[in-house]
Design a protein around this motif. Structure first.
Motif, PDB file in Angstrom:
ATOM      1  N   GLY A   1       0.810  -1.219   0.000  1.00  0.00           N
ATOM      2  CA  GLY A   1       0.000   0.000   0.000  1.00  0.00           C
ATOM      3  C   GLY A   1       0.841   1.265   0.000  1.00  0.00           C
ATOM      4  O   GLY A   1       0.330   2.354  -0.228  1.00  0.00           O
ATOM      5  N   SER A   2       2.137   1.114   0.256  1.00  0.00           N
ATOM      6  CA  SER A   2       2.983   2.313   0.297  1.00  0.00           C
ATOM      7  C   SER A   2       3.633   2.562  -1.056  1.00  0.00           C
ATOM      8  O   SER A   2       3.598   1.715  -1.939  1.00  0.00           O
ATOM      9  N   ARG A   3       4.226   3.760  -1.178  1.00  0.00           N
ATOM     10  CA  ARG A   3       5.056   4.076  -2.344  1.00  0.00           C
ATOM     11  C   ARG A   3       6.537   3.949  -1.955  1.00  0.00           C
ATOM     12  O   ARG A   3       7.386   4.622  -2.510  1.00  0.00           O
ATOM     13  N   LEU A   4       6.800   3.128  -0.986  1.00  0.00           N
ATOM     14  CA  LEU A   4       8.154   2.912  -0.473  1.00  0.00           C
ATOM     15  C   LEU A   4       8.753   4.212   0.044  1.00  0.00           C
ATOM     16  O   LEU A   4       9.933   4.509  -0.161  1.00  0.00           O
ATOM     17  N   ASP A   5       7.906   4.995   0.705  1.00  0.00           N
ATOM     18  CA  ASP A   5       8.370   6.228   1.329  1.00  0.00           C
ATOM     19  C   ASP A   5       9.181   5.863   2.577  1.00  0.00           C
ATOM     20  O   ASP A   5       9.144   4.720   3.039  1.00  0.00           O
ATOM     21  N   ASP A   6       9.866   6.839   3.117  1.00  0.00           N
ATOM     22  CA  ASP A   6      10.757   6.588   4.255  1.00  0.00           C
ATOM     23  C   ASP A   6      10.030   5.967   5.436  1.00  0.00           C
ATOM     24  O   ASP A   6      10.550   5.078   6.102  1.00  0.00           O
ATOM     25  N   ALA A   7       8.797   6.441   5.681  1.00  0.00           N
ATOM     26  CA  ALA A   7       8.065   5.938   6.848  1.00  0.00           C
ATOM     27  C   ALA A   7       7.761   4.453   6.683  1.00  0.00           C
ATOM     28  O   ALA A   7       7.935   3.653   7.617  1.00  0.00           O
ATOM     29  N   ALA A   8       7.340   4.061   5.474  1.00  0.00           N
ATOM     30  CA  ALA A   8       7.029   2.656   5.238  1.00  0.00           C
ATOM     31  C   ALA A   8       8.294   1.805   5.357  1.00  0.00           C
ATOM     32  O   ALA A   8       8.295   0.721   5.954  1.00  0.00           O
ATOM     33  N   LEU A   9       9.389   2.320   4.782  1.00  0.00           N
ATOM     34  CA  LEU A   9      10.645   1.567   4.843  1.00  0.00           C
ATOM     35  C   LEU A   9      11.112   1.431   6.283  1.00  0.00           C
ATOM     36  O   LEU A   9      11.577   0.370   6.703  1.00  0.00           O
ATOM     37  N   GLU A  10      10.998   2.499   7.040  1.00  0.00           N
ATOM     38  CA  GLU A  10      11.438   2.436   8.430  1.00  0.00           C
ATOM     39  C   GLU A  10      10.550   1.472   9.215  1.00  0.00           C
ATOM     40  O   GLU A  10      11.046   0.700  10.041  1.00  0.00           O
ATOM     41  N   ALA A  11       9.251   1.468   8.924  1.00  0.00           N
ATOM     42  CA  ALA A  11       8.356   0.535   9.617  1.00  0.00           C
ATOM     43  C   ALA A  11       8.728  -0.908   9.270  1.00  0.00           C
ATOM     44  O   ALA A  11       8.747  -1.788  10.143  1.00  0.00           O
ATOM     45  N   ALA A  12       9.052  -1.145   8.001  1.00  0.00           N
ATOM     46  CA  ALA A  12       9.443  -2.501   7.589  1.00  0.00           C
ATOM     47  C   ALA A  12      10.779  -2.884   8.225  1.00  0.00           C
ATOM     48  O   ALA A  12      10.982  -4.022   8.674  1.00  0.00           O
ATOM     49  N   ALA A  13      11.702  -1.910   8.279  1.00  0.00           N
ATOM     50  CA  ALA A  13      13.000  -2.176   8.902  1.00  0.00           C
ATOM     51  C   ALA A  13      12.805  -2.493  10.386  1.00  0.00           C
ATOM     52  O   ALA A  13      13.424  -3.424  10.923  1.00  0.00           O
ATOM     53  N   ALA A  14      11.933  -1.737  11.011  1.00  0.00           N
ATOM     54  CA  ALA A  14      11.661  -1.974  12.438  1.00  0.00           C
ATOM     55  C   ALA A  14      11.066  -3.368  12.635  1.00  0.00           C
ATOM     56  O   ALA A  14      11.398  -4.064  13.602  1.00  0.00           O
ATOM     57  N   ALA A  15      10.193  -3.774  11.710  1.00  0.00           N
ATOM     58  CA  ALA A  15       9.608  -5.118  11.810  1.00  0.00           C
ATOM     59  C   ALA A  15      10.697  -6.183  11.701  1.00  0.00           C
ATOM     60  O   ALA A  15      10.676  -7.195  12.409  1.00  0.00           O
TER      61      ALA A  15
END
Ligand SMILES: Cc1cc2nc3c(=O)[nH]c(=O)nc-3n(C[C@H](O)[C@H](O)[C@H](O)COP(=O)(O)OP(=O)(O)OC[C@H]3O[C@@H](n4cnc5c(N)ncnc54)[C@H](O)[C@@H]3O)c2cc1C
Lengths: 758, 290
Positions: free
Chosen positions: B235-249
């Motif tokens: 659902g994201s455009r691979l913005d920083d917030a999405a990437l950081e959330a995935a990295a955190a996961a």
């Protein structure tokens, strides 16, 4: 005779300086070369070593009866079969004390590290030998152990040896060494700036590819033959003799091709054990270490814990330097104190120096020599402090070094007064090199930082005993025999020298390595001495041969030998007055050898002198991945005074090899121990030596400033190149990141932790 | 001294029969780049070796009519690299398999061996997990399938039942705008073992992530499917917030150990770094870059 020596000084040498094909090359690339483990004999059986499962334990008793009763077992030995050298009296062979060697090859009173040999078995095959080892019952009293230097020198540390005393108390500091010049305290008082830092390094293995191996055959007449690879067949003979009681005259040590040694094969582990097993069993015994045994129980070189303090004037002039170097010896005394104590400050003209080395024992494998033993540890500390002084003074670190270089007449703290110093030239070579001038893109990509670092280094170099024999074959070709195992291309260099001196085609010269029965005593291949020393004895032998050849021609022509010249491989009349004769070639003279006086050939045995020290200056560019903490070397240039590069490829090889080993030391290699004092990474997967793709092409800048004390101008080259890399890389990492690392290796977790503010 | 028997059956049925009959004393041999090393080290001492490389199904690469790929478990890395289409569709799986060892090792090492060896650091496994591969297994009780992430059961253990052989990997058909990537952190540049390995598979439509799977290796007793990381990206455009959330996961999923190969802190941190880097490569590939 001198014509030839003079001729070597001119630029148009035909063979010296050429990249001729190495004599041992074809066999090595086709797998035909015979290394130590390749030897087999009829009736041969296999020896295996039982090793201590404890890092530190008293051996109460050893019961070998069950092992001896196992079918297929032919002999068992323990420490009681090895000659005992009582602790009270030192018996030295070179720099090795037999009190320690006898305890290193077989644990005596105590097992001193995990992997220490406690017994050995010879049996009809390796499986039976291994099964027999498992049947040996050793009653151990397990003792507390200590691994790291800082733990070993604490007051409450478990003491390894009751006999070792420091400042009157039992201690793990088994000895010290001091080099002193002037008055350091007075020197520091004069300084405008003083930098003092503490550094730590981990033990590093030499990492030779060929594990230690040997075959020993002890005959009914009391004579033994040893096939093994080492850095000195005469050392093998002498040390085996001392440890087994068999006289040297009854031991013949035959050197195999050597698959790397880097200093570690200047001592032995298996040969005396195999000899005793052969003697007991009446069969030839072969022993081959596994890689794991090599990593656990041979070498490595020392880890260190050092504090270096240097004082300078505002203009950068060094006024005082002090170093305290705690050096790991492993489980028995004998760490390489001479390296850091003598070499750390030697490149510089510093009036006040105090360097003290401490030999620290702990429950690890006894260290063995590794290129420039100990010198990289000291240079790491000293050259990083120099970099910090340059930073604080706002000076170019290269200019700071240039300002302080030792020169002819400078007295070094270790005692020498330098004759001709060529350190300055190595710094200038780097300063003028394209690498040093090239701009550095410091932030090529997000998350990546680059830096450049510089460091220098010093090694004593060495001469010593060497023997050579140069024989003219009946068909007019040349066979040269020396007594030195060839670890770095020395046969190729000697072939070049011989072809040049005799004026014959290189292809007509064979260079061989003699065994202890076929050539005179020759000291170790080590300390950067072999090309220096063997070129010297080969030169003198060849000159004698040329003298003989001139006499033979004179006899044929019935003229005075003085009236004969040797030129381009031929005898010619010296001039019109000498007479008109067609030249006589080597083949002509060889064909007439019997009629003119017998076989043609000569040998020389010398204690060579005049090995001037080696200096090196290195520059390196590194790149740091700041998110992963990975440091990679992008570009590396090493300048060194090599005297004369008899065979440039092998001089470059020495420099490149030393640098790559230094890169591993700085970035990835380390011995890791678990809580029980067991080495955790006894193999090449987890003991991380660099692989090809980890290192760039190392550019070797060879400065050929002839050593005036050598017939070809040779200076040793093998050790100096491993001295600067540790500091050069540390300084480059600082240049990239703005933070300094005071411990090695600069491995990714360590780097990342620092970048995260740890 | 134990004798070792060697069998090289031509059919899977024969192989399963022999393997099952030996009752645990047997080992399957694919490329042997793990097995022979372990035998030499004395870690395993099989009485019977069943070589599966003579079995057609285990060494072929098939493109079934319904789409996707079916890779025999014993296909060597080098063979897969030579396939004309596989690497175009699954560049991440291919690069993961091709990272194993060196040229020499590539001539033998197989994805089946990599998975069945059960190392949490096996390079191809996170990429296969990200790819959503399904494995086919045959045993005395017949055939069954499992998602690849269900095969590892712990360090050097798998969920294969006694007598079962891994037959093949099935990779699903790819919608347009899909690609994958694999990165590992090793201290050296080659000939090393992953301290962390991460595979990412993405589908993007109009710059928006519509499907994402993340496989994470060497940070837990088994390779992990990090579902939360995939969800953070979808659902994201691979913005920083999405990437950081995935990295955190990914960091949260780590259950590493401190060992000679890396510290807990290091591995955990690097898992997040690799997530971002691997996703960036997969996204660039999905969007027509390379
Ligand atoms: C020098 C070297 C470098 C290496 N580098 C890497 C690396 O970078 N990354 C990495 O991940 N690995 C690496 N490895 C390990 C190894 O190469 C890989 O794990 C490889 O994929 C194993 O495949 P194989 O076909 O050789 O397996 P094998 O050794 O044949 O088998 C491995 C294990 O799986 C079992 N097995 C194999 N196939 C099946 C099957 N179909 N069904 C059931 N059980 C099966 C075997 O019985 C054995 O226990 C390296 C190994 C070496 C020697």
């Amino acid at each position: 005779m001198n014509v030839i020596t003079d001729k070597l000084r001119v630029e148009d040498n035909k063979w010296i300086g050429q990249r001729t094909i190495r004599p041992d090359g074809a066999d090595k690339v086709t797998g035909r070369a015979s290394y130590a483990a390749d030897n087999t004999m009829p009736g041969m059986i296999w020896g295996k070593v039982l090793r201590s499962p404890h890092a530190h334990a008293r051996i109460r008793s050893i019961d070998t009866s069950k092992a001896e009763a196992l079918p297929g077992v032919k002999a068992v030995v323990t420490a009681k079969d090895i000659v005992d050298f009582p602790l009270e009296t030192s018996v030295m062979l070179g720099i090795q004390d037999m009190r320690w060697m006898c305890r290193n090859v077989m644990a005596r009173e105590k097992a001193l590290f995990h992997g220490h040999p406690v017994a050995a078995v010879a049996a009809i095959n390796e499986e039976v030998a291994a099964a027999a080892c498992a049947l040996i019952a050793v009653d151990y009293e397990v003792l507390p152990h200590v691994i790291e230097i800082e733990d070993a020198i604490r007051d409450d540390a478990p003491i390894l040896h009751d006999f070792a005393k420091f400042e009157g108390k039992p201690s793990n500091i088994a000895g010290t060494m001091t080099a002193k010049l002037g008055d350091v305290e007075a020197g520091f008082a004069e300084a405008d700036i003083v930098v003092e830092r503490t550094f730590r390094t981990r033990p590093i293995h030499q990492g030779y590819i060929e594990p230690q191996a040997c075959t020993v055959s002890y005959s009914a007449d009391g004579r033994a033959t040893i096939w093994s690879s080492s850095q000195g067949q005469f050392m093998v003979r002498a040390m085996t003799s001392l440890l087994t009681g068999v006289p040297q005259s009854n031991i013949r040590a035959i050197p195999a091709e050597i698959g790397g040694g880097f200093g570690a094969k200047t001592i032995i582990y298996l040969e005396p054990v195999a000899l005793l097993l052969s003697k007991k069993s009446g069969r030839p015994v072969k022993m081959v270490m596994t890689r794991e045994e090599v990593m656990r129980a041979t070498g490595p070189t020392s880890g260190s814990f050092s504090t270096v303090k240097i004082g300078a004037k505002k203009d950068g002039t060094f006024v005082a330097a002090k170093g305290d170097f705690y050096i790991q010896a492993g489980c028995l005394p004998g760490g390489p104190l001479r390296g850091p104590v003598g070499c750390s400050f030697a490149p510089y003209d510093i009036p006040n120096v105090l360097s003290v080395g401490y030999d620290v024992v702990s429950n690890r494998s006894k260290v063995a020599a590794y290129r420039a033993p100990g010198a990289p540890l000291g240079a790491y500390a000293a050259e990083c402090v120099i970099d910090e002084i340059a930073e604080q003074l706002g000076m170019d670190p290269l200019e700071l070094r240039l300002k302080n270089t030792a020169r002819s007449g400078t007295k070094a703290a270790y005692g020498a007064t330098f004759a001709k110093v060529t350190f300055e030239e190595t710094i200038e070579a780097i300063r003028d090199h394209e690498h040093y001038k090239a701009p550095l893109d410091r932030n090529p990509r997000p998350g990546v930082k680059r830096g450049r670092g510089l460091a220098s280094g010093f090694w004593y170099n060495a001469g010593g005993e060497s023997s050579a024999q140069v024989n003219i074959t009946e068909d007019g070709n040349v066979v040269v025999t020396t007594g030195h195992p060839d670890v770095g291309g020395s046969r190729a260099s000697i072939a070049n020298v011989t072809a040049e001196l005799l004026g014959v085609d290189h292809g007509r010269v064979s260079v061989l390595i003699g065994d202890t029965a076929s050539i005179g005593y020759s000291n170790l291949t080590g300390g950067s001495r072999v090309t220096f020393a063997s070129a010297m004895v080969v030169t003198q032998s060849a000159e004698k041969v040329i003298g003989q050849l001139k006499e033979r021609a004179a006899k044929i022509w019935k003229i005075d030998p003085e009236a004969v010249h040797w030129e381009n491989g031929e005898a010619r009349p010296a001039g019109p007055n000498a007479g008109q004769f067609p030249p006589l070639s080597l083949a002509d003279l060889a064909a007439k050898a019997s009629e003119t006086g017998g076989p043609i050939g000569a040998g020389v045995q010398l204690n060579t002198a005049g090995a001037e020290p080696g200096f090196a200056t290195h520059v390196v560019d590194v790149e740091v991945d700041v998110d992963l903490g990975i440091v990679r070397v992008l570009r590396y240039t090493a300048a060194q005074d090599v005297g004369r590069a008899l065979h440039p490829s092998y001089v470059e090889g020495q420099i490149q090899g030393g640098v790559v080993q230094g890169i591993g030391w700085a970035l990835s290699e380390e011995y890791l121990y678990d809580r029980q004092g067991r080495l955790e990474n006894a193999g090449f997967l987890d003991y991380r030596m660099p692989v090809c793709s980890d290192v760039p092409m190392i550019e070797a800048v060879m400065l050929e400033i002839p050593n005036p004390k050598h017939p070809q101008g040779v200076r040793g080259v093998g050790e100096a190149p491993i001295v600067p890399p540790l500091a050069a890389i540390a300084n480059a990492v600082h240049d990239a990141l703005g933070t300094r690392f005071y411990s090695l290796p600069m491995s990714p977790p360590k780097v990342l932790e620092r970048l995260d503010g740890g | 001294m134990t004798d070792i028997r060697y069998l090289a059956p031509r059919t899977l049925d024969e192989a399963v029969a022999a393997f099952a009959a030996a009752q645990g004393a047997a080992r399957i041999l694919a490329g042997g780049t793990d097995l022979l090393v372990q035998m030499r080290a004395g870690v395993v001492r099989p009485g019977l070796i069943v070589d599966i490389k003579k079995i057609g199904e285990m060494t072929e690469i098939v493109e079934p009519p319904e789409g996707g790929f079916r890779i025999g478990a014993a296909v060597a890395g080098a063979t897969l690299a030579e396939h004309p289409r596989f690497g175009k569709v699954w560049p991440g799986v291919l690069e993961a398999i091709n990272l194993i060892g060196s040229k020499q090792v590539q001539g033998r090492a197989s994805p089946g061996g990599n998975l069945c060896n059960g190392s949490p650091a096996g390079d191809s496994v996170p990429a296969m997990v990200a790819a959503g591969a399904v494995v086919t297994i045959q045993g005395p009780g017949g055939r069954r399938t499992l998602p690849v992430e269900a095969v590892p059961a712990g360090p050097h253990r798998t969920s294969l039942a006694p007598g079962e052989i891994l037959v093949s990997f099935t990779l699903p058909p790819r919608p347009a705008g899909s690609s994958d990537a694999y990165l590992r952190m090793i201290p050296r540049t080659e000939m090393d073992i992953a301290v962390v390995g991460l595979g990412a598979s993405l589908t993007l439509q109009g710059g928006v992530v519509t499907a994402a799977r993340i496989g994470l290796g060497a940070v837990a007793p088994t390779v992990l499917l990090v579902e939360e990381a995939g969800k953070a990206l979808i659902g994201s455009r691979l913005d920083d917030a999405a990437l950081e959330a995935a990295a955190a996961a990914c960091r949260a999923a780590c259950r590493p150990i401190d060992d000679k190969r890396g510290t807990i802190a290091y591995r955990t941190r690097v898992a997040g770094v690799l997530l971002k880097r691997t996703v960036a490569i997969a996204a660039a590939r999905a969007q027509g870059g390379n």
